[in-house]
Design a protein around this motif. Structure first.
Motif, PDB file in Angstrom:
ATOM      1  N   ASP A  26       1.085  -1.062  -0.392  1.00 22.96           N
ATOM      2  CA  ASP A  26       0.338  -0.225  -0.180  1.00 22.96           C
ATOM      3  C   ASP A  26       0.931   1.290  -0.231  1.00 22.96           C
ATOM      4  O   ASP A  26       0.089   1.825  -0.250  1.00 22.96           O
ATOM      5  CB  ASP A  26      -1.034   0.293   0.611  1.00 22.96           C
ATOM      6  N   THR A  27       2.450   0.944   0.268  1.00 24.73           N
ATOM      7  CA  THR A  27       2.823   2.452   0.073  1.00 24.73           C
ATOM      8  C   THR A  27       3.082   3.233  -1.179  1.00 24.73           C
ATOM      9  O   THR A  27       3.570   4.035  -1.594  1.00 24.73           O
ATOM     10  CB  THR A  27       4.397   2.007   0.535  1.00 24.73           C
ATOM     11  N   ARG A  28       2.799   1.994  -2.308  1.00 24.24           N
ATOM     12  CA  ARG A  28       3.137   2.425  -3.484  1.00 24.24           C
ATOM     13  C   ARG A  28       4.292   3.172  -4.550  1.00 24.24           C
ATOM     14  O   ARG A  28       3.780   3.581  -4.967  1.00 24.24           O
ATOM     15  CB  ARG A  28       1.639   3.047  -4.176  1.00 24.24           C
ATOM     16  N   ARG A  29       5.669   3.004  -3.374  1.00 27.19           N
ATOM     17  CA  ARG A  29       6.338   2.927  -3.874  1.00 27.19           C
ATOM     18  C   ARG A  29       7.516   2.456  -4.709  1.00 27.19           C
ATOM     19  O   ARG A  29       7.971   3.186  -5.962  1.00 27.19           O
ATOM     20  CB  ARG A  29       7.304   3.216  -3.083  1.00 27.19           C
ATOM     21  N   HIS A  30       7.193   0.821  -4.725  1.00 26.04           N
ATOM     22  CA  HIS A  30       7.865  -0.039  -5.582  1.00 26.04           C
ATOM     23  C   HIS A  30       7.923  -1.490  -5.307  1.00 26.04           C
ATOM     24  O   HIS A  30       7.572  -1.416  -3.889  1.00 26.04           O
ATOM     25  CB  HIS A  30       9.694   0.280  -6.058  1.00 26.04           C
ATOM     26  N   GLY A  31       7.656  -1.839  -6.225  1.00 28.52           N
ATOM     27  CA  GLY A  31       7.852  -3.172  -5.932  1.00 28.52           C
ATOM     28  C   GLY A  31       6.835  -4.073  -6.794  1.00 28.52           C
ATOM     29  O   GLY A  31       6.501  -3.815  -8.410  1.00 28.52           O
ATOM     30  N   ILE A  32       6.749  -5.464  -6.866  1.00 23.30           N
ATOM     31  CA  ILE A  32       6.332  -6.409  -8.121  1.00 23.30           C
ATOM     32  C   ILE A  32       4.572  -6.183  -7.572  1.00 23.30           C
ATOM     33  O   ILE A  32       4.706  -6.553  -6.333  1.00 23.30           O
ATOM     34  CB  ILE A  32       6.813  -8.039  -7.476  1.00 23.30           C
ATOM     35  N   SER A  33       3.825  -5.967  -8.899  1.00 16.90           N
ATOM     36  CA  SER A  33       2.455  -5.866  -8.363  1.00 16.90           C
ATOM     37  C   SER A  33       1.350  -7.129  -8.465  1.00 16.90           C
ATOM     38  O   SER A  33       2.188  -7.941  -8.953  1.00 16.90           O
ATOM     39  CB  SER A  33       1.595  -4.854  -9.088  1.00 16.90           C
ATOM     40  N   ARG A  34       0.735  -7.184  -8.212  1.00 22.90           N
ATOM     41  CA  ARG A  34       0.061  -8.675  -8.175  1.00 22.90           C
ATOM     42  C   ARG A  34      -0.309  -9.472  -9.612  1.00 22.90           C
ATOM     43  O   ARG A  34      -0.491 -10.128 -10.157  1.00 22.90           O
ATOM     44  CB  ARG A  34      -1.067  -8.803  -7.377  1.00 22.90           C
ATOM     45  N   SER A  35      -0.901  -7.695 -10.512  1.00 22.41           N
ATOM     46  CA  SER A  35      -1.078  -8.598 -11.286  1.00 22.41           C
ATOM     47  C   SER A  35       0.508  -8.562 -12.530  1.00 22.41           C
ATOM     48  O   SER A  35       0.284  -9.288 -13.997  1.00 22.41           O
ATOM     49  CB  SER A  35      -1.316  -7.053 -12.693  1.00 22.41           C
ATOM     50  N   GLU A  36       1.619  -8.900 -11.703  1.00 18.49           N
ATOM     51  CA  GLU A  36       3.349  -9.534 -12.102  1.00 18.49           C
ATOM     52  C   GLU A  36       3.202 -10.325 -12.135  1.00 18.49           C
ATOM     53  O   GLU A  36       4.545 -11.583 -11.892  1.00 18.49           O
ATOM     54  CB  GLU A  36       4.327  -7.611 -12.123  1.00 18.49           C
ATOM     55  N   TYR A  37       2.768 -11.301 -10.836  1.00 17.84           N
ATOM     56  CA  TYR A  37       2.935 -12.555 -10.650  1.00 17.84           C
ATOM     57  C   TYR A  37       3.096 -13.712 -11.269  1.00 17.84           C
ATOM     58  O   TYR A  37       3.927 -14.355 -11.254  1.00 17.84           O
ATOM     59  CB  TYR A  37       2.048 -12.401  -9.034  1.00 17.84           C
ATOM     60  N   GLY A  38       2.534 -13.674 -12.712  1.00 19.65           N
ATOM     61  CA  GLY A  38       2.142 -14.710 -13.564  1.00 19.65           C
ATOM     62  C   GLY A  38       4.172 -14.520 -13.733  1.00 19.65           C
ATOM     63  O   GLY A  38       5.176 -15.389 -14.296  1.00 19.65           O
ATOM     64  N   GLU A  39       4.469 -13.718 -14.548  1.00 16.64           N
ATOM     65  CA  GLU A  39       6.430 -12.980 -14.682  1.00 16.64           C
ATOM     66  C   GLU A  39       6.551 -13.732 -13.451  1.00 16.64           C
ATOM     67  O   GLU A  39       7.972 -13.948 -14.011  1.00 16.64           O
ATOM     68  CB  GLU A  39       6.055 -11.729 -15.260  1.00 16.64           C
ATOM     69  N   LEU A  40       6.549 -12.992 -12.392  1.00 14.00           N
ATOM     70  CA  LEU A  40       7.711 -12.997 -11.060  1.00 14.00           C
ATOM     71  C   LEU A  40       7.609 -15.107 -11.423  1.00 14.00           C
ATOM     72  O   LEU A  40       9.408 -15.082 -11.185  1.00 14.00           O
ATOM     73  CB  LEU A  40       6.741 -12.622  -9.802  1.00 14.00           C
ATOM     74  N   ALA A  41       6.517 -15.330 -11.403  1.00 13.38           N
ATOM     75  CA  ALA A  41       6.791 -16.890 -11.484  1.00 13.38           C
ATOM     76  C   ALA A  41       7.361 -17.830 -12.731  1.00 13.38           C
ATOM     77  O   ALA A  41       8.312 -18.041 -11.914  1.00 13.38           O
ATOM     78  CB  ALA A  41       5.534 -17.666 -11.683  1.00 13.38           C
ATOM     79  N   ASN A  42       7.531 -17.249 -13.160  1.00 10.55           N
ATOM     80  CA  ASN A  42       8.219 -17.898 -14.287  1.00 10.55           C
ATOM     81  C   ASN A  42      10.031 -17.212 -14.251  1.00 10.55           C
ATOM     82  O   ASN A  42      10.572 -17.725 -15.117  1.00 10.55           O
ATOM     83  CB  ASN A  42       7.867 -17.533 -15.509  1.00 10.55           C
ATOM     84  N   LEU A  43      10.324 -16.091 -13.914  1.00 10.45           N
ATOM     85  CA  LEU A  43      11.348 -15.476 -13.337  1.00 10.45           C
ATOM     86  C   LEU A  43      12.421 -15.984 -12.291  1.00 10.45           C
ATOM     87  O   LEU A  43      13.616 -15.949 -12.166  1.00 10.45           O
ATOM     88  CB  LEU A  43      11.946 -14.082 -13.510  1.00 10.45           C
ATOM     89  N   ILE A  44      11.754 -16.260 -10.886  1.00 13.15           N
ATOM     90  CA  ILE A  44      11.924 -16.970  -9.609  1.00 13.15           C
ATOM     91  C   ILE A  44      13.603 -17.985 -10.059  1.00 13.15           C
ATOM     92  O   ILE A  44      13.777 -17.487  -9.074  1.00 13.15           O
ATOM     93  CB  ILE A  44      11.143 -16.282  -8.505  1.00 13.15           C
ATOM     94  N   GLY A  45      12.927 -18.880 -10.086  1.00 12.34           N
ATOM     95  CA  GLY A  45      13.340 -19.667 -10.443  1.00 12.34           C
ATOM     96  C   GLY A  45      15.531 -19.761 -10.578  1.00 12.34           C
ATOM     97  O   GLY A  45      16.228 -20.125 -10.131  1.00 12.34           O
ATOM     98  N   GLY A  46      15.283 -18.409 -11.371  1.00 11.96           N
ATOM     99  CA  GLY A  46      16.594 -18.727 -12.085  1.00 11.96           C
ATOM    100  C   GLY A  46      17.248 -17.630 -11.077  1.00 11.96           C
ATOM    101  O   GLY A  46      18.063 -16.928 -11.801  1.00 11.96           O
ATOM    102  N   LEU A  47      16.194 -17.499 -10.347  1.00 10.44           N
ATOM    103  CA  LEU A  47      17.365 -16.401  -9.695  1.00 10.44           C
ATOM    104  C   LEU A  47      17.922 -16.694  -8.147  1.00 10.44           C
ATOM    105  O   LEU A  47      17.446 -17.874  -7.475  1.00 10.44           O
ATOM    106  CB  LEU A  47      16.298 -14.827  -9.306  1.00 10.44           C
ATOM    107  N   SER A  48      18.983 -16.401  -7.249  1.00  8.15           N
ATOM    108  CA  SER A  48      19.618 -16.770  -6.106  1.00  8.15           C
ATOM    109  C   SER A  48      18.455 -16.104  -5.150  1.00  8.15           C
ATOM    110  O   SER A  48      19.332 -14.890  -4.392  1.00  8.15           O
ATOM    111  CB  SER A  48      20.844 -16.260  -5.423  1.00  8.15           C
ATOM    112  N   CYS A  49      17.436 -15.989  -5.356  1.00 13.29           N
ATOM    113  CA  CYS A  49      16.192 -15.131  -4.160  1.00 13.29           C
ATOM    114  C   CYS A  49      16.511 -15.929  -2.822  1.00 13.29           C
ATOM    115  O   CYS A  49      16.513 -17.008  -2.412  1.00 13.29           O
ATOM    116  CB  CYS A  49      14.904 -15.610  -4.358  1.00 13.29           C
ATOM    117  N   ARG A  50      16.479 -14.941  -2.387  1.00 11.78           N
ATOM    118  CA  ARG A  50      16.340 -15.360  -0.169  1.00 11.78           C
ATOM    119  C   ARG A  50      15.915 -14.813   0.556  1.00 11.78           C
ATOM    120  O   ARG A  50      15.531 -14.905   1.486  1.00 11.78           O
ATOM    121  CB  ARG A  50      18.684 -14.519  -0.207  1.00 11.78           C
ATOM    122  N   GLY A  51      14.614 -13.976  -0.122  1.00 11.42           N
ATOM    123  CA  GLY A  51      13.512 -13.650   0.612  1.00 11.42           C
ATOM    124  C   GLY A  51      12.529 -12.423  -0.320  1.00 11.42           C
ATOM    125  O   GLY A  51      12.756 -11.813  -1.169  1.00 11.42           O
ATOM    126  N   LEU A  52      11.392 -12.828  -0.040  1.00 14.48           N
ATOM    127  CA  LEU A  52      10.906 -11.484  -0.087  1.00 14.48           C
ATOM    128  C   LEU A  52      11.017 -10.314   1.311  1.00 14.48           C
ATOM    129  O   LEU A  52      10.973 -10.604   1.923  1.00 14.48           O
ATOM    130  CB  LEU A  52       8.830 -12.145  -0.489  1.00 14.48           C
TER     131      LEU A  52
END
Length: 125
Positions: A26-52
């Motif tokens: 709700d701060t609306r400053r920056h970040g991945i939005s719900r409408s982009e979660y499909g793209e996030l699902a496709n990309l996140i596996g290729g990253l060394s993601c340590r958290g949200l």
């Protein structure tokens, strides 16, 4: 550790360094939005993601517990498994009782409190 806060940043990331992905709140400053979660699902596996990361408003219009819970549920509904983000979530500006409730509701996740604002501005609760 780097923070990535847009699909463009995720697409451009060429490094294997660990990252945290910022989720739009709700701060609306920056970040991945719900409408982009499909793209996030496709990309996140290729990253060394340590958290949200969830940067919550200092004075939220709705419950921080509700806000984070709905976002987590929506992530899972969009087939973004906890393992792809290291089962870790950082949250800011959240009352301790709400943080405890999140930990109880999602026992497989580890929640970390981001306290930078309190260090700079003092107690905000």
């Amino acid at each position: 550790m780097h923070t990535l806060a847009s699909i463009a940043e995720l697409n451009a990331w060429q490094d294997q360094a660990p990252v945290v992905i910022e989720i739009l709140t709700d701060t609306r400053r920056h970040g991945i939005s719900r409408s982009e979660y499909g793209e996030l699902a496709n990309l996140i596996g290729g990253l060394s993601c340590r958290g949200l990361a969830f940067h919550l408003p200092l004075t939220p219009a709705r419950s921080p517990l509700e806000m984070v819970s709905k976002e987590i549920d929506y992530l899972f509904e969009n087939e973004i498994p906890a393992g792809t983000f290291g089962q870790a979530i950082w949250v800011s500006h959240i009352p301790l009782k709400d943080l405890a409730s999140l930990r109880a509701k999602y026992p497989s996740l580890t929640f970390y409190e981001r306290v930078g604002t309190e260090l700079w501005l003092g107690e905000t609760r």
